[in-house]
Design an enzyme around this catalytic site. Sequence first.
Site, PDB file in Angstrom:
ATOM      1  N   GLY A  16      25.321  -3.927 -23.399  1.00 53.52           N
ATOM      2  CA  GLY A  16      24.698  -3.270 -22.473  1.00 53.52           C
ATOM      3  C   GLY A  16      24.732  -1.788 -22.981  1.00 53.52           C
ATOM      4  N   ILE A  17      25.458  -0.911 -22.729  1.00 57.49           N
ATOM      5  CA  ILE A  17      24.980   1.113 -23.357  1.00 57.49           C
ATOM      6  C   ILE A  17      24.834   0.663 -23.958  1.00 57.49           C
ATOM      7  CG2 ILE A  17      24.972   2.906 -22.581  1.00 57.49           C
ATOM      8  CD1 ILE A  17      26.066   2.377 -20.057  1.00 57.49           C
ATOM      9  N   ASP A  54      37.918  -2.027 -33.595  1.00 59.91           N
ATOM     10  CA  ASP A  54      38.505  -1.900 -32.388  1.00 59.91           C
ATOM     11  C   ASP A  54      39.324  -0.813 -32.201  1.00 59.91           C
ATOM     12  OD1 ASP A  54      40.001  -1.837 -30.545  1.00 59.91           O
ATOM     13  OD2 ASP A  54      40.917  -3.744 -30.888  1.00 59.91           O
ATOM     14  N   VAL A  55      38.676   0.253 -30.952  1.00 60.23           N
ATOM     15  CA  VAL A  55      38.979   1.515 -31.226  1.00 60.23           C
ATOM     16  C   VAL A  55      40.927   1.796 -30.796  1.00 60.23           C
ATOM     17  CG1 VAL A  55      36.640   2.522 -30.651  1.00 60.23           C
ATOM     18  CG2 VAL A  55      38.325   1.973 -28.558  1.00 60.23           C
ATOM     19  N   TYR A 143      40.416   3.137 -14.420  1.00 56.76           N
ATOM     20  CA  TYR A 143      38.724   3.334 -15.085  1.00 56.76           C
ATOM     21  C   TYR A 143      38.735   5.266 -14.370  1.00 56.76           C
ATOM     22  CZ  TYR A 143      34.467   3.138 -16.639  1.00 56.76           C
ATOM     23  OH  TYR A 143      32.622   3.263 -17.233  1.00 56.76           O
ATOM     24  N   LYS A 147      37.880   8.284 -17.678  1.00 59.04           N
ATOM     25  CA  LYS A 147      37.411   8.780 -17.568  1.00 59.04           C
ATOM     26  C   LYS A 147      37.333  10.181 -16.963  1.00 59.04           C
ATOM     27  CE  LYS A 147      34.568   5.311 -18.910  1.00 59.04           C
ATOM     28  NZ  LYS A 147      33.750   5.844 -20.093  1.00 59.04           N
ATOM     29  N   VAL A 176      25.338   1.264 -14.005  1.00 53.89           N
ATOM     30  CA  VAL A 176      25.051   1.017 -15.230  1.00 53.89           C
ATOM     31  C   VAL A 176      24.256  -0.648 -14.669  1.00 53.89           C
ATOM     32  CG1 VAL A 176      23.468   1.326 -17.453  1.00 53.89           C
ATOM     33  CG2 VAL A 176      24.776   2.991 -15.959  1.00 53.89           C
ATOM     34  N   THR A 178      25.023  -3.403 -16.391  1.00 56.26           N
ATOM     35  CA  THR A 178      25.576  -3.941 -17.238  1.00 56.26           C
ATOM     36  C   THR A 178      27.167  -4.742 -16.915  1.00 56.26           C
ATOM     37  OG1 THR A 178      27.658  -2.278 -17.695  1.00 56.26           O
ATOM     38  CG2 THR A 178      25.657  -2.322 -18.566  1.00 56.26           C
TER      39      THR A 178
END
Length: 234
Positions: A16-17, A54-55, A143, A147, A176, A178
């Site tokens: 993706g991005i 892995d954040v 989500y 954000k 986007v 993706t």
Amino acid sequence: MKIDNAVALVTGANRGIGLAFTRELRARGARKVYAAARDPATVVQPGVEALRLDVTRPDEVAAAAARAGDVTLVINNAGIAQLGGFLASDSEDATRRQFETNFFGMLRVSKAFAPVLAAHGGGALLNVLSIVSWINGGQLAGYAASKSAAWSLTNALRHELAAQKTQVLALHMAFVDTDLARGLDGPKTSAEDIVKRALDGLESGLDEVLADDRTQFVRQGLTAPRPSYLPQAA
């Protein structure tokens, strides 16, 4: 900030991005690109250095910062999304999962790499946000909330990192093309176009990039007497 000769770290870089960022960074002359992903074996872009990250795991974030001590640009791109509203049966668990990656993950990475950026003159932090930082129609409720929180985090970091001369850029966009937006209807912009606009803005010294027409329209509405995306009185 100039991309040429920069050392960049991109989270969620395997597709993706994130993948588009790694490609464009290399095309613009970045000296090194760390492509971070939960499974580094999924990083297939040539010319980058795969990095396990892995954040949601503090130990992996700390290890990444120790290994990538030459970074001058951090791109917080890692994110997850789940369809559903706040009244869905699993909304609490789903929202927690999304916050853990989209907000707390961004916070962890930013904290860990702030000293690294400072050691190299300040550098830059680019946070991938969304049009839903400002609006929430319920389709992606958790989500969108995550954000919104990430936007607030980005604004705070801009102030906190100003003393060390770190540029902090917020990237906002609508859908986007993706995997994340595959099940959503509506016009979609290519990841490549979004990334080019983001890096153009970064190199121009901007604090915020509104990467498509729909995002620009909604952002303008936030400053109108009555936001244009809300129903108007008859």
